[in-house]
Write an enzyme that holds these catalytic residues in place. Structure first.
Site, PDB file in Angstrom:
ATOM      1  N   GLY A  77       0.826  -1.100  -0.084  1.00  0.00           N
ATOM      2  CA  GLY A  77       0.058   0.028  -0.063  1.00  0.00           C
ATOM      3  C   GLY A  77       0.897   1.474  -0.026  1.00  0.00           C
ATOM      4  O   GLY A  77       0.545   2.309  -0.794  1.00  0.00           O
ATOM      5  N   ASP A  96      -5.117 -11.584   0.976  1.00  0.00           N
ATOM      6  CA  ASP A  96      -5.675 -11.570   2.425  1.00  0.00           C
ATOM      7  C   ASP A  96      -6.518 -12.646   2.686  1.00  0.00           C
ATOM      8  O   ASP A  96      -6.712 -13.451   3.477  1.00  0.00           O
ATOM      9  CB  ASP A  96      -6.158 -10.404   2.718  1.00  0.00           C
ATOM     10  CG  ASP A  96      -5.104  -9.362   2.757  1.00  0.00           C
ATOM     11  OD1 ASP A  96      -4.107  -9.691   2.885  1.00  0.00           O
ATOM     12  OD2 ASP A  96      -5.522  -7.933   2.682  1.00  0.00           O
TER      13      ASP A  96
END
Length: 213
Positions: free
Chosen positions: A51, A72
């Site tokens: 990110g 995830d």
């Protein structure tokens, strides 16, 4: 400007590394808990870096966001499958946890895309206040996600050992006490995810039907 190869953007390369580390972790889970948990946590830790890289290099992409979320979900799901094997008496709990995690995130992502959001993390500020905090506060998002993953990872390690003693209590047991409330809160947020996304989809359906009348 020459055509850019989205698949070779730095955040996506980090995403591929996360997948490799996760697979290595799954390979070692039946026999080598410390090795498996180390690679699993390393894969999770890299989630924060992709990110940052996307923002710093202006390389945020829809593909990257999807890759990140799928990694995830699949990583957590595979760990929970292993936990169901280690704790057969709690299989139903792990099945519900997997289903809730996947269903809530998928429906939330789908409703966000249908509504025109570029990412499932782009929240309408007039929407649910809990999800607003969850997605706009990076410390809150990191604490809940990391605490949830750490809880399941510690539960995996706890099957093999109590861990180093801290006083008279094993470190892994102590960690479970600390992270269990975080994991529970994360599950409650997943329920809110599911309900909010379902209501958004129903509202879109109602609006579409109204246009046809």
């Amino acid at each position: 400007m020459p055509d850019e190869n989205i698949f070779l953007f730095v955040p996506n390369l980090i995403g591929y590394a996360r997948i490799v580390f996760a697979i290595i972790s799954f390979y070692f889970m039946p026999c080598c808990p410390l090795t498996a948990s180390s690679f699993y946590l390393l894969s999770g830790l890299l989630d924060a870096f992709d990110g940052h890289a996307a923002r710093a290099l202006n390389q945020g992409t829809r593909f990257g966001a999807m890759l990140d979320m799928l990694t995830d979900r699949c990583s957590t799901m595979c760990l929970l499958v292993n936990l169901a094997l280690l704790y057969p008496g709690a299989t139903l709990f792990f099945q519900i946890s997997m289903s809730l995690d996947v269903a809530s995130h998928w429906l939330h992502l789908h409703s966000s895309v249908v509504r025109g959001s570029e990412s499932h993390k782009m929240i309408d500020l007039s929407g649910n206040p809990v999800l607003r905090i969850y997605y706009t506060s990076r410390p809150a998002l990191f604490t809940l996600c990391a605490g949830n993953e750490l809880f399941y990872c510690l539960l995996y390690l706890f099957h093999f050992s109590e861990g180093p003693l801290v006083g008279s209590v094993g470190l892994f047991r102590m960690g479970l006490w600390v992270t269990a409330p975080i994991a529970l809160l994360k599950s409650l947020i997943s329920v809110i995810h599911l309900i909010t996304a379902a209501r958004n989809m129903a509202a879109l359906d109602a609006a579409d039907r109204a246009k046809k009348k």
